[in-house]
Each structure stands twice: as C-alpha cells, then as structure tokens.
Write an enzyme that holds these catalytic residues in place. Sequence first.
Site, short mmCIF file in Angstrom:
data_model
loop_
_atom_site.label_atom_id
_atom_site.label_comp_id
_atom_site.label_asym_id
_atom_site.label_seq_id
_atom_site.Cartn_x
_atom_site.Cartn_y
_atom_site.Cartn_z
N CYS A 441 0.82 -1.20 0.00
CA CYS A 441 0.00 0.00 0.00
C CYS A 441 0.85 1.25 0.00
O CYS A 441 0.51 2.26 0.62
CB CYS A 441 -0.92 0.05 1.21
SG CYS A 441 -2.23 -1.14 1.15
N ASN A 442 2.00 1.16 -0.60
CA ASN A 442 2.86 2.34 -0.64
C ASN A 442 3.62 2.33 -1.95
O ASN A 442 4.84 2.10 -1.99
CB ASN A 442 3.81 2.34 0.57
CG ASN A 442 4.54 3.66 0.71
OD1 ASN A 442 4.76 4.37 -0.29
ND2 ASN A 442 4.94 4.00 1.92
#
Length: 962
Positions: A441-442
């Site tokens: 998620c980055n």
Amino acid sequence: MLTGRRNKEFPQLRDVVYLDHTGATLPCVSQLDAFQRDLRNNLYGNPHSRSASSSLCSETVDQVRFRILKHFNTTAEKHTVIFTSGCTGALKLLAETFDWTGQTGSCSAGDGSTQSDHQNGVQCKDRQMGTFAYLQDNHTSVIGMREVAHSRGAKSMCFTSKGIQEAMNRPDGHSDSGNHSTAKDHATLHTQEATLSPTSQQRVTNGPLASSPCNLFAMPAQSNFCGRKYPLAWIERIKCKGLSGCHGNWYVVLDAAALVSTSPLDLSECKADFITISFYKMFGFPTGLGALIVRNSAANVLVKEYFGGGTVMAYLATENFNKPRTSVAERFEDGTIPFLDIISLRHGFDALDRLGGGMNDICEHTFTLAKQVHNALYEWKHDNGSPIAVLYCHNHFVSIHDQGPIINFNLLRATGQYIGYAEVERLAALHDIHLRTGCFCNTGACQQYLNISNEKIKANLDAGHVCGDDMDLIDGLPTGSIRISFGYMSNQSDVDRFLAFIKSTIKVSAAPSTLIPSSSTSSSDSSLKEVSRSSVLSTQSQLPMATAVLSSSTSTKSISSTRPSGIPDTCTSSESASKSSDCSPSASLSLAASSPPATSTSLSSPPISVPPESQTDIPMHGSDNTDAQFPQPSLNGNNLAAKTDSGISQTVQTSGPTEIDAAGPRLTAIYLYPVKSCGAMEVSEWELTDAGLKYDRRWMVVNEGGVYMSQKRIPKLCLIRPVVDLQTKQLVLTYPDMRSFSLPLETVPLETNETTLCQGKVCGDRVKTIDCGDEVAQWLTEVTGQHCRLQKQAEDHQRASKLAQGDDSKSSALSLANVSHYLLINKSSTTSLLNAIHQHAHEDNTETTTVSTLDNLIRRFRANLVVDGCDTYDEESWSELSIQGQAFKVKGRCNRCQMIGIDQGSGEKSTETLSALSAVRGKRIFFGMHIMNSPDLRNGFKLRTGDIIEVLQRCPSVETSV
Ligand SMILES: *Cc1c(COP(=O)(O)O)cnc(C)c1O
C-alpha cells in the site's frame, strides 16, 4: 517478553513466526479476557440515550479518550480524539472536511495576498486555492486524499524526502526542484454542482471572502514500507515557513499508524495539527477503529458538511438548516460510535502497560530484533561472495531515532538475479513464517526504492500486474519486495527461525532453478517481454501533479454556525447544571448510622408526624414558581432535636416566625465528605481552604474504566464512612462489618510514576487525579462487590467553579465538588419539607415513609453546612454572608437530583423525597444554597458550629440555578 508468558498470552503464535506486525499486530489473551469480563459485568447502553447505562457508556468512552491522549502525552486541553473507522477513515475525514479554500477564514491570518503572486510558481498563482503537499513515501490512504483535495479546488504536490528538504530550505523561492508537476486534467474540472453542497451554498450567500487558502502537508511518522522514521522537526518548519512559497497557512497531518505500534509519540512535542492512527496496529484488537487526533487550535479548519445522528444540535428536515454541535469530537463522530470497540481499547492499553517498560522499551526491543535481521541480510554473502539481498533501507539501522523495526528487501541468487518475492513467500509459508510481500500500500516508496518509473507501473498494469497479485518479477526485475516487521511480543526465536529460513532459502536458490512449486512469476513470462528493461531503470520517478480549479463561488466564507468552537468537551455552566448528575459534590449530607467516627456526633431526632391541618401556607422566597405553596410545619409540641455548638443535643424549636432565634441564623452542623459520594464526617470545627472545607471531596471512587462512581451507580457507597484523622494524618475508611482501611492523608502512595496519574471527569470537566493503589482498590472492591479504585485529586490541580466570574476567579478553586465550595441547607426549610413528605404519605394513605426523621432527611441533602434560627427558605434570599468576620458569597440554589432519594443510613433508594420536593417546589427542584469563599479567605480560618451567620446582603429573588 519471557517465553512462558508469551506462550500464555499469544497461543496463536505457538507454532508460527509472525512477522507482519506493520500489517496488523496481535491481541493477547489477557486483553481479550478483560474485555469480555468488562462486557459481562457492565451494562453499556447506546451513548445517545439518557439512561444510566447510556451515561456509564459515554463516560467510559470519554475515559478512553483521556487514556489515548495520555498515551500520547497530551491532554484534552490540547488535543481531541475523533474516533474513525481506522487510520484510513481518519485521513478521508480530514480530506473531506479540511477547509482547502480558506472559507472559514481560519487561514486568513496569512500574510496578506499581494506579495506572493509574482514570486511563486504556477502552483500558487490562485490565492483562493489551497495546496495538498505530501511525501512520496506515504501510504495509499494518504495519497488518496489528493483526489478529494482536487475536487474541492486544491492543488497537489508530491515531494521526495530530498525534495521536501530543498523546499523547506527555500520557503519563499521558486520551487524548481521538479517535484511537483502541473495540472493533471482528470482532477481539474469537476462540475460546480458536485461541490455545491447545501452547506457550501449557505456559505456562498454568506458573502465575501476571505482570505488565504489553507494548505495541508501530509507525511508518515514512520514509513510503512521501510520503517524509516521521518524527522518530526519538519512539521514545525513547514508550519512556520510554508513550502515553496505557497501562500496561506500550512497545516500538517502526521500519519502515525505505523509508528505508534512500536514507538512512543509525544504530542506535547510534536507540532502536527492532525495525527491519524489505527488501534489494531498498536495492540491487535479491535479492527476497524482508529482516530483522528486534532490539535484543538487547528479544529477551526475542519468544515463539517455531512451530518448524521448525534452530530447536530438541531436541524430541519424540511429546510436547509442545521447547527453542528460545538465540541469537536461530537461534530465529527456521525452516527453511533462503535462504543464497545472503543471501550475495549482500555484493555489494549492495559496490555501494553502490563509490559512495564512503556513504549520506549517496546521501541528498543523491536529495533534490536530487527537490526539483527537487517545486519544478517546485509552482511551474509553467497559462497561466491555476492550479496544475498538488496535492502531497501534509508539509514541501515544506525539509529533508533530514524528507523523502526521493519526490514524491506529482496533476495538475490548467487548469480545476482532476483528471487521473486512470491517465491520467497511460498517458501516462508512452508516454514510457518508469515511475512508481507508486494508494495505494501505504498507505491510511492516502492517506486523510489525499487527504482520503478511511472511508465513502468502503467506498463506493468497493462501487462496484467495489479496490486496484490504474485507477478513478482517482470523482465527479471522485482515489482515489489518482502517486508518483515516486528511487534512488541516478537522475540529472539522469531529472529532465529527467520534467519534459519533465509539460510535455507539461499542454499536452495543457489541452484539455477528453484525447487519451489510452479509460479506464474517466472522472469521469462513471455507476455511481459515487451516491457523494456530500460524503463525500469529510469530515473527518480515522479508522481504526476494535479491542479484543480474551482469556481470562486464556492470559496466564500462559511457560515458561522459551521464553525467549531475552539474548545471541545467542556460544558458551559448551563450545560453542566443540567448534566450535573448529583449536585452532590457540594450537594448533600450523609451520616451512616452504623459506626460514627470519633470526631463526629450523629444527629438524632425523634420521628415526627405533623398533622396536615396544623400546617400553614407561607409564600416562598426566591422561587421561580410563585404558585407553589409551602407547608409550614407548626410545632404543636413537635420539637425537633438539634445540635448546639457544644455538640450536645437539645430540643429547639425549628420553625415558625415566633421561633426565630433573636441572634439570627447560626451554624448548627458541619459535614465534610472526604470521599465524594461516600458517607459524611461530622465535625464541630474545621479549617477552610481555597477549595472549601479541608479534605472535603478530595478523593473519589472510580470503576475499572476510570469512570467516577457516584451513589447513583453504587448506592452502598454512602455506607462507606471516611474519617479524616488529623492526629495520625490518615484517612480511615470504615464500612459496616468490615475491617477499616487507612491510608495517608497527604503522602499518597504515588511513586511520581506517570502511570499512576489518571484523569477523572466531573461534570464535563477534567480533574487530574492520583490513583491510591491496589490495596485500597481491593478493599473497595470487597465492599462494593464491583471493581473499584480510589483516586485522590492531584494537589497541583485546580478546578475552577462554573459559578465564578470576574473577581471571583481567584477564589473559585474547587475540590472534586461539582459546583461550589459549600452547600448550605436551612434546618427550618428541611423541617418544612419533612412535613410535606409526611403530608403526602398521609394523603396517599401510605402508612410508612422511609423519611422518618429530620436527621434522615438532612443527611439525604448531603450539605456541608446546616443553619438554623431563621425562617423557612429565608436562605434563598441571601447573597452575601459573614461568619466570624469572614465573608462568603451565596451563588444560587442547588438543583436536586435523584440522589436525595438514597437513605444515607441504609443505602436504600426511594422516590418520596424527590417527589415531595417537586410537589412543593415545582418542576425545578431546588433545595439548599451554593456558597463560595470570598477571595480574601483568612489563612487557617475555621468554621465552628454555633457560629453566628450575619446576612450582609439579600437579593429578593435568586435566580441562579445550578
Ligand atoms: C496501516 C497504515 C495505514 C492504514 O491503516 P488502516 O487501518 O488500514 O486504515 C495508513 N498509514 C500507515 C503508515 C499504515 O501503516
């Protein structure tokens, strides 16, 4: 954590190595058990109701808010906790309510407008537009705020950490670092209608505007990708100087979700305006609950649009009208908060506290474990001398201050080729090792560290690679990586087993082809061939920038009703009056019949019964209910016992004009209530302090959740009779048929240990208290049958009376009393009321009444001072008194609640007192007067029974209602 203890607390870890604590850490057994017990033992109702179960719930929730603030070393004076569905929910709420265009005027303190236009780059040309700036190494949930910002008319800029440092160093210069790009068309032209909510329409009509825009900078406290801790000092610099010359005020949101699971966060130091967290990352349970912690001084920049259950004071269904609540938390927590989940948080914090060393120990422990793994991956070599891993790490675990317990890496074969992360993951699973792979998620950090260009990401997408799949290598290059992260319960065996796994994997992988069962991720996947390798190697990626333009008609000032007041959570005096559950802090008197302390003499009086026909009606003084008629007791031989100053009971005539003492009113009894809501201690003389009778209401009983327990919740409390023994300097607690318990009056067993400090809550404001320890808690628990603790008001803590104004403020310090220093009742008025009760009983043909004696009734009112020798309800006209030359102010009448229904001698509840009082006094049930010290209280001044009370001033009608 000792192995035995860990096995007991984390049976779910018995056979596995769990290394994804940044994904979610784990709850422990004692935490879950305590929560279950809590729910079994306590009745928690919907906090929006008004029942006892509802107030227990909302007060427990408020205690949890304090606990959260305390964990982050701040107080409700500085920060407010808004519960959200998670860190993501908090970021989304912030994006949606942040005043991007400065409509509220909260950003108008900016530097005017003329200076900036010429010197700023494209981004800052339109001064109505705020800017959303963010670090590339942010969680997806932060980046997503960009779209909301665009739709509201704000621009966005993305910075690498290098870029942000350059921008900070050049606060008013051109931002030519190339880190922000220009307009991104998809975000630009949202239709005007889409953004014109009813509220913004109201704003539009509200006239001309403002003001400089509000800008928001978002950064993670710790990267969830690589564990890098970003310098919190940036926050203050950005707030002070802005970024890249962008005009307007800068606010900063700190995404602390990853940091706070293993590190302390001191909000007394951190200057961020908004802090977002998720609780399952701290102690595993509950999921789906997080918080937006708002610096109170920044709350004005949040504009509420949507309203749902509980967040408005009033609204109309048929007209475009609503008024949000004033306290910040109340405005933004739409609907019924997940109250049981919130209540469970206490048990999570307790679990952390039980470790004993606080977050600093957790921080060190996890860092030490992670560093071992990091060093091994960094140093170990294949037989041919080539490295086994590529580490994506900012500073190689040099310092605990800029690195959290996260290691992000890819493994290499001896040939230098990457081993796909999906392959490693499958191998790990065979070893019962749980880790995380992919881009976490980055994407921003993933691109930076893995050197993947935007074009490559898009091409990979076209080639079929989406977030979360296991296409780990494309063209031999990784699309993501492997992350392991440690939690507070991780231990050396986790490290050892992980490193053993790495060793075996490296050995296996030394062979040219892998032994791992089929994977769709082989580097020769032909469909992906055309993705050029060179694009992967392209230089520093930049996310596209976007600029959005919104019609200026939406940029008007917000209507004032949508503005939050700066100070949350604090009752105004009128609110507190209506809430004030028991007027009691200063409200009433009790003497347990059983074992009177040596220092007191109990009142005694024979039962009286006054025939109704003997009563006369007299007009009442100072009542707001002129229709009410007051039965006046007539003596007809019914003399009532009262104490004289000598402490010896004698019969005195208590009422009727002819019986008025020629000397005027006298003090006939003095009571203090050392433990709020417990029994009374009667004294014949006592020292006064700035906060009232010395030791009056200095202690209170709280439940396990830190919620104040009054007699309304535990009626038995009135049977606990505290005695202040000045000789031995002890507070002695007695209870029928129990051994008594003594604790020191002054030297509270406080090891100046912060964890023993806790905040209580009295009538909506906050009191700093000190926990008195486990022994007395044990005693109280035995007595009440509920888990209870004793807390003492902290010496340095001064509460201010809600009744104080102006020159009174100096003398308005309060103990744990709700409202005033002293509650005074008049014996004549009490006698009159007693007659009314008996008359009612007579009319109802009720043979017996539990309020049999004057003594019993006096005790129910839990007064500090009882006066005699004046007319019935004469006290209601007093406004200033003098006793022994010392002045006192009369602040108003005391509004009574159901607590007067509790027989202070037995703990039995009945309704007759309150109903009689309401029958004779009308709807608002006043009885007794609030008295405050005057500012010039003489040092060591003592009140004595028998003291003459001089009425210096009267006012015909005292309307203060408290
Ligand atoms: C986990 C995490 C989030 C998202 O938290 P949710 O609970 O999924 O909303 C955001 N930022 C960081 C840094 C995180 O680690």
